[in-house]
Write a protein that holds these residues in place. Structure first.
Motif, PDB file in Angstrom:
ATOM      1  N   LEU A   1      17.136  -3.072  -1.614  1.00 37.72           N
ATOM      2  CA  LEU A   1      18.229  -2.091  -1.690  1.00 37.72           C
ATOM      3  C   LEU A   1      17.900  -0.778  -1.001  1.00 37.72           C
ATOM      4  CD1 LEU A   1      19.119  -2.624  -5.476  1.00 37.72           C
ATOM      5  CD2 LEU A   1      20.428  -3.432  -3.493  1.00 37.72           C
ATOM      6  N   LEU A   2      16.724  -0.727  -0.349  1.00 39.18           N
ATOM      7  CA  LEU A   2      16.310   0.556   0.225  1.00 39.18           C
ATOM      8  C   LEU A   2      16.846   0.745   1.629  1.00 39.18           C
ATOM      9  CD1 LEU A   2      14.553   3.067  -0.382  1.00 39.18           C
ATOM     10  CD2 LEU A   2      12.697   1.919   0.832  1.00 39.18           C
ATOM     11  N   GLY A   3      17.002  -0.380   2.347  1.00 38.48           N
ATOM     12  CA  GLY A   3      17.449  -0.267   3.729  1.00 38.48           C
ATOM     13  C   GLY A   3      16.291  -0.085   4.706  1.00 38.48           C
ATOM     14  N   LEU A   4      15.066  -0.193   4.211  1.00 35.07           N
ATOM     15  CA  LEU A   4      13.886  -0.104   5.082  1.00 35.07           C
ATOM     16  C   LEU A   4      12.952  -1.250   4.709  1.00 35.07           C
ATOM     17  CD1 LEU A   4      12.815   3.667   4.955  1.00 35.07           C
ATOM     18  CD2 LEU A   4      13.885   2.458   6.870  1.00 35.07           C
ATOM     19  N   ASP A   5      12.064  -1.574   5.634  1.00 34.43           N
ATOM     20  CA  ASP A   5      11.074  -2.607   5.300  1.00 34.43           C
ATOM     21  C   ASP A   5       9.716  -2.213   5.882  1.00 34.43           C
ATOM     22  OD1 ASP A   5       9.966  -4.893   4.278  1.00 34.43           O
ATOM     23  OD2 ASP A   5      11.128  -6.284   5.500  1.00 34.43           O
ATOM     24  N   PHE A   6       8.689  -2.846   5.377  1.00 29.89           N
ATOM     25  CA  PHE A   6       7.337  -2.642   5.893  1.00 29.89           C
ATOM     26  C   PHE A   6       7.122  -3.492   7.135  1.00 29.89           C
ATOM     27  CE2 PHE A   6       6.767  -2.255   1.198  1.00 29.89           C
ATOM     28  CZ  PHE A   6       6.123  -1.033   1.113  1.00 29.89           C
ATOM     29  N   HIS A   7       6.006  -3.233   7.821  1.00 30.44           N
ATOM     30  CA  HIS A   7       5.431  -4.216   8.726  1.00 30.44           C
ATOM     31  C   HIS A   7       4.384  -4.952   7.907  1.00 30.44           C
ATOM     32  CE1 HIS A   7       7.298  -2.388  12.233  1.00 30.44           C
ATOM     33  NE2 HIS A   7       7.020  -1.218  11.674  1.00 30.44           N
ATOM     34  N   TYR A   8       3.968  -6.124   8.384  1.00 31.72           N
ATOM     35  CA  TYR A   8       3.029  -6.929   7.584  1.00 31.72           C
ATOM     36  C   TYR A   8       1.922  -7.503   8.453  1.00 31.72           C
ATOM     37  CZ  TYR A   8       6.919  -6.685   4.320  1.00 31.72           C
ATOM     38  OH  TYR A   8       7.924  -6.228   3.510  1.00 31.72           O
ATOM     39  N   ARG A   9       0.743  -7.576   7.838  1.00 37.63           N
ATOM     40  CA  ARG A   9      -0.399  -8.189   8.522  1.00 37.63           C
ATOM     41  C   ARG A   9      -1.188  -9.042   7.540  1.00 37.63           C
ATOM     42  NH1 ARG A   9      -1.336  -3.426  11.999  1.00 37.63           N
ATOM     43  NH2 ARG A   9      -2.742  -2.523  10.479  1.00 37.63           N
TER      44      ARG A   9
ATOM     45  N   ARG B   1       0.809  -1.217   0.000  1.00 42.43           N
ATOM     46  CA  ARG B   1       0.000   0.000   0.000  1.00 42.43           C
ATOM     47  C   ARG B   1       0.842   1.267   0.000  1.00 42.43           C
ATOM     48  NH1 ARG B   1      -4.436  -0.714   4.569  1.00 42.43           N
ATOM     49  NH2 ARG B   1      -2.528  -0.513   5.781  1.00 42.43           N
ATOM     50  N   GLU B   2       0.430   2.157  -0.852  1.00 42.17           N
ATOM     51  CA  GLU B   2       1.076   3.461  -0.962  1.00 42.17           C
ATOM     52  C   GLU B   2       1.100   4.194   0.380  1.00 42.17           C
ATOM     53  OE1 GLU B   2       2.162   5.251  -3.754  1.00 42.17           O
ATOM     54  OE2 GLU B   2       1.959   7.324  -3.111  1.00 42.17           O
ATOM     55  N   SER B   3       0.028   4.090   1.141  1.00 44.20           N
ATOM     56  CA  SER B   3      -0.023   4.828   2.410  1.00 44.20           C
ATOM     57  C   SER B   3       1.106   4.374   3.341  1.00 44.20           C
ATOM     58  CB  SER B   3      -1.382   4.617   3.088  1.00 44.20           C
ATOM     59  OG  SER B   3      -1.637   3.234   3.257  1.00 44.20           O
ATOM     60  N   ASP B   4       1.470   3.112   3.290  1.00 40.92           N
ATOM     61  CA  ASP B   4       2.561   2.631   4.135  1.00 40.92           C
ATOM     62  C   ASP B   4       3.919   3.115   3.633  1.00 40.92           C
ATOM     63  OD1 ASP B   4       0.900   1.178   5.959  1.00 40.92           O
ATOM     64  OD2 ASP B   4       0.600  -0.279   4.338  1.00 40.92           O
ATOM     65  N   ILE B   5       4.030   3.233   2.323  1.00 46.37           N
ATOM     66  CA  ILE B   5       5.270   3.782   1.766  1.00 46.37           C
ATOM     67  C   ILE B   5       5.460   5.215   2.254  1.00 46.37           C
ATOM     68  CG2 ILE B   5       6.350   4.518  -0.402  1.00 46.37           C
ATOM     69  CD1 ILE B   5       5.196   2.009  -1.709  1.00 46.37           C
ATOM     70  N   LEU B   6       4.357   5.964   2.284  1.00 43.58           N
ATOM     71  CA  LEU B   6       4.416   7.345   2.783  1.00 43.58           C
ATOM     72  C   LEU B   6       4.758   7.379   4.266  1.00 43.58           C
ATOM     73  CD1 LEU B   6       1.305   9.145   1.218  1.00 43.58           C
ATOM     74  CD2 LEU B   6       3.717   9.415   0.619  1.00 43.58           C
ATOM     75  N   ARG B   7       3.997   6.609   5.051  1.00 41.58           N
ATOM     76  CA  ARG B   7       4.132   6.701   6.510  1.00 41.58           C
ATOM     77  C   ARG B   7       5.453   6.146   7.019  1.00 41.58           C
ATOM     78  NH1 ARG B   7      -2.065   6.056   6.294  1.00 41.58           N
ATOM     79  NH2 ARG B   7      -2.121   8.122   5.375  1.00 41.58           N
ATOM     80  N   LEU B   8       6.021   5.224   6.298  1.00 40.00           N
ATOM     81  CA  LEU B   8       7.306   4.674   6.722  1.00 40.00           C
ATOM     82  C   LEU B   8       8.477   5.439   6.103  1.00 40.00           C
ATOM     83  CD1 LEU B   8       6.302   0.918   6.585  1.00 40.00           C
ATOM     84  CD2 LEU B   8       6.814   2.250   8.643  1.00 40.00           C
ATOM     85  N   HIS B   9       8.144   6.512   5.420  1.00 40.88           N
ATOM     86  CA  HIS B   9       9.167   7.413   4.855  1.00 40.88           C
ATOM     87  C   HIS B   9      10.152   6.705   3.947  1.00 40.88           C
ATOM     88  CE1 HIS B   9       7.466  10.343   7.545  1.00 40.88           C
ATOM     89  NE2 HIS B   9       7.614   9.482   8.542  1.00 40.88           N
ATOM     90  N   PHE B  10       9.639   5.819   3.115  1.00 47.66           N
ATOM     91  CA  PHE B  10      10.502   5.154   2.125  1.00 47.66           C
ATOM     92  C   PHE B  10      11.202   6.186   1.246  1.00 47.66           C
ATOM     93  CE2 PHE B  10       9.122   0.459   1.491  1.00 47.66           C
ATOM     94  CZ  PHE B  10       9.162   0.258   2.864  1.00 47.66           C
ATOM     95  N   TRP B  11      10.433   7.214   0.907  1.00 42.25           N
ATOM     96  CA  TRP B  11      10.998   8.194   0.000  1.00 42.25           C
ATOM     97  C   TRP B  11      12.241   8.859   0.595  1.00 42.25           C
ATOM     98  CZ3 TRP B  11      12.640   9.702  -4.222  1.00 42.25           C
ATOM     99  CH2 TRP B  11      13.109  11.003  -4.403  1.00 42.25           C
ATOM    100  N   ASP B  12      12.206   9.159   1.897  1.00 43.26           N
ATOM    101  CA  ASP B  12      13.353   9.833   2.509  1.00 43.26           C
ATOM    102  C   ASP B  12      14.624   9.002   2.343  1.00 43.26           C
ATOM    103  OD1 ASP B  12      11.579  11.731   3.216  1.00 43.26           O
ATOM    104  OD2 ASP B  12      11.468  11.187   5.347  1.00 43.26           O
ATOM    105  N   ALA B  13      14.493   7.692   2.512  1.00 44.79           N
ATOM    106  CA  ALA B  13      15.659   6.820   2.372  1.00 44.79           C
ATOM    107  C   ALA B  13      16.164   6.838   0.937  1.00 44.79           C
ATOM    108  CB  ALA B  13      15.301   5.399   2.795  1.00 44.79           C
TER     109      ALA B  13
END
Length: 684
Positions: free
Chosen positions: A361-369, A283-295
RNA sequence: GCGCCCGUAGCUCAGGGGAUAGAGCGUCUGCCUUCUAAGCAGAGGGUCGCGGGUUCGAAUCCUGCCGGGCGCGCCA
């Protein structure tokens, strides 16, 4: 390795070895299929190629190779034909034995985690019902997944959910400002049970649609588009709505969540009707909230991939240079804006971050449910911003990524791989594949049938584009319903004695067979001009034609079991691949010789080619090859079926042979359809 | 303007250096007392958009036209 493929391989290997030993040459050897059976089963024009290098007549070289090649396992002889073709003739009986042996042990090669593949497909904006164009995406993607799986590679299926985009914002805006609904109102509408949970058509008539939430949103979205176009000042309203959703605040954001989740569930239900499933909803909302873009931003700035010019038309933006040639003096270099001067990220920017994540390669990951479960208990996972569940499978970290996206987004997909390359991730860039396909459009006639008004100009065109934004298109569930009732009418006419419980699943299988085959028979870069006449056909080059061939084969086994209840020379329908009669190699060889034997051999050879066809389809990412193959094999079988009556065959050896042949062909037809995501019903 | 894709039978499409260019639909003619006619057999239908070039060989590769589609945004 499937049998024909194996023979190709052996022939090629032998040729290459000879070329190396005799001429000291190492070149690729093309293996093709001769046009007629008298010319053998494998051929190569390699002597023509050598003629130039060796300055000798091709026929003479071919002769030399043919006599010097030595024996090849499974090849009866090699001959020279025409101006210098080398043709190989296979040992037919051995081929048959090997084919059945290989078809029985169908355990896919051990899947190695190092070669993990991610396929992203479907990815419909969660703000309206799915339409025919979305179906092409999902069916192509799903079929490619099946092909990868068949090739023994571990595949993860992802569906990207843009739950914070403009499209969802528009529907949110519509509910709030056009419909004047409260949060609770929408929650109630969205929670309303679907009228047809399992897709069973009601009395053959497509659902009215008025109550279905995804249909309701479909109409509302079109109205919002008109509303916004009528007065450009209203765009500010959209911008505000979008901002609130992105920031995750207010009623707008909550509504966006309710709407996108409800629509997503209906998309999953629609796709499930077609046998299409997912491992992860990203989900896009998780990409936003986890600040993937900043990384991603940090990586791109620190490696100088994006820069911020102080002057010129891109002053204040972060841009990525495109193309390697430096621009001429005075001209603006070709570039893509990644961060606007306002500081907000563009769509491609987010896509780059997401693509980096897919490769680990991003250095970040999501949480999952767990989002939901299929009836067999397998889970569909969703990304989450927090509170992830324990014991989650590993997502991301792929070696290869296939993004199934229509060809109009080719430019943006190129920007994404260019970014990976600029970051120094050469391998990832090389394995970022845009699995591109052309759109589904409507024939002008079809558009008129649907009640859309066309301009004089559109009427002249070969096809008109569908537009979710304008509510212009064929909804996926409507089409499926139509197909099911058409199939149902045929089944009812043929099997009036059967109960509802028997007839309904048959009609469903036929409907899906027709639809999936229709969407797969065109190669990817062909625009499909959709027309109900072709899509609703069950005759000719269609899925039901192939299904019907299998049903005929199964009927032979069924009748056979009734004829001779005890001996069971070949098990019936359930496992046609494992026909095991006690036929000797000599009997097989004898029956595969002569004019009639040629006929059987041709069918056998084609059936044995499934593996090489599937391999070609995988390598070129072209599922249509498998569809074409399935049809050709069904066609050959139909001819055979018509000419040779098996049950009344007097010669017991020949009868056993024919039964064995039918069993093998049926097994390969079933396997080919399974690759296409199509089931063969027991009767039809 | 630049980039990508397409042009093959009446229609919709395969074939993308190799042997006599294929299929489905549509049209016409036959075949159900025989394993289901959702089928089979047959007929008719082609300057592979046009011109040059490369090659032993071009529907296929190169090039120039003509015709059509899609991209090319500080939209997603």
């Amino acid at each position: 390795m499937p049998v024909y493929h194996l023979m190709e391989d052996r022939f090629r290997t032998a040729l290459r070895r000879f070329l190396g030993e005799r001429y000291g040459l190492d070149l690729p050897v093309a293996i093709e299929r001769p046009p007629r059976l008298e010319l053998g089963e494998l051929a190569t024009p390699i002597a023509f190629e050598l003629a130039r290098r060796l300055r000798r007549a091709p026929r003479q070289i071919a002769q030399e190779i043919a006599s010097g090649l030595g024996p090849i396992e499974g090849v009866a002889r090699v001959e020279v034909a025409g101006a210098g073709y080398l043709n190989a003739f296979l040992d037919r009986a051995q081929f048959f034995e090997l084919a059945q042996e290989l078809a029985r042990g169908t355990a896919p090669a051990a899947a190695s985690a190092a070669s993990k593949v991610i396929v992203e497909h479907t990815s419909i904006n969660p703000n309206k019902a799915a339409h025919i164009g979305h179906l092409r995406n999902a069916v192509l993607g799903d079929t490619f997944v099946r092909l990868e799986h068949f090739a023994g590679r571990p595949v993860q299926v992802q569906n990207y959910i843009d739950d914070t985009g403009v499209q969802v914002a528009d529907v949110v805006l519509g509910f709030l400002h056009l419909e004047r609904k409260s949060l609770e109102d929408v929650r109630r509408l969205a929670a309303e049970p679907q009228p047809r949970p399992n897709g069973a058509p009601e009395s053959g008539k497509p659902d009215s649609g008025a109550r279905r939430f995804d249909y309701l949103c479909w109409d509302l979205y079109a109205r919002v588009t008109e509303f916004l176009e009528a007065d450009p000042a209203r765009l500010e309203l959209r911008a505000q709505t979008l901002r609130a959703i992105e920031e995750g605040v207010g009623a707008e954001s909550e509504l966006a969540g309710i709407i996108s989740t409800a629509i997503l569930r209906s998309h999953l239900r629609t796709m499930d009707r077609l046998g299409i499933r997912y491992d992860l909803l990203a989900r896009e909302s998780d990409i936003l909230r986890l600040h993937f873009w900043d990384a991603a931003f940090r990586q791109m700035t620190s490696r100088g991939v994006i820069t911020r010019p102080a002057t010129g038309k891109y002053a204040g933006c972060w841009i990525m240079a495109l193309g390697d040639a430096p621009a001429e003096e005075g001209a603006e270099a070709e570039a893509k804006v990644i961060v606007r001067s306002s500081g907000t990220v563009t769509y491609v920017g987010k896509d780059i971050a997401y693509q980096l994540w897919k490769f680990g390669l991003l250095g970040l990951d999501f949480h999952y449910r767990t989002f939901s479960r299929y009836p067999d208990g397998s889970a569909v996972w969703t990304t989450a911003s927090e509170d992830g569940e324990p014991n989650v499978p590993e997502f991301g970290r792929a070696r290869e990524v296939y993004n199934v996206i229509d060809s109009r987004q080719a430019y943006l997909q190129n920007v994404v791989s260019a970014a990976l390359r600029a970051l120094g991730f050469e391998a990832a860039a090389a394995h970022s594949v845009h699995f591109s396909y052309e759109m589904v459009a409507l024939t002008p006639r079809c558009a008129r049938e649907l009640g859309y008004e066309l301009s004089a100009e559109d009427t002249q065109r070969p096809y008109v584009e569908v537009s979710g934004r304008r509510g212009f298109g064929v909804k996926a569930d409507d089409l499926l319903d139509k197909l099911e009732s058409a199939a149902r009418a045929e089944v009812d006419a043929r099997h009036p004695e059967d109960s509802e419980a028997v007839r309904a699943p048959i009609a469903r299988a036929i409907a899906i067979g027709a639809l999936r085959y229709f969407l797969l028979k065109y190669t990817r870069n062909t625009v499909i001009a959709f027309d109900f006449h072709d899509a609703l056909s069950f005759e000719g080059e269609t899925g039901p034609y192939v299904q019907y061939a299998i049903v005929r084969a199964r009927n032979i086994f069924r009748k056979l079991a009734e004829q001779e209840p005890n001996p069971a020379p070949a098990p019936p329908a359930a496992a046609p691949g494992q026909s095991i009669s006690a036929l000797s190699a000599e009997s097989r060889a004898k029956l595969l010789a002569g004019p009639e034997g040629d006929e059987f051999w041709e069918l056998l050879l084609l059936a044995g080619s499934l593996g090489s066809q599937a391999a070609a389809a995988t390598a070129s990412q072209e599922p249509a090859f498998v569809a074409k193959f399935a049809f050709q094999l069904a066609q050959s079988f139909s001819v055979f079926y018509h000419r040779h009556h098996i049950l009344s065959e007097a010669d017991p050896v020949k009868k056993a042979f024919l039964v064995e042949l039918v069993g093998f062909v049926a097994s390969q037809l079933v396997a080919a359809l399974a690759l296409l995501g199509i089931e063969a019903p027991e009767k039809m």
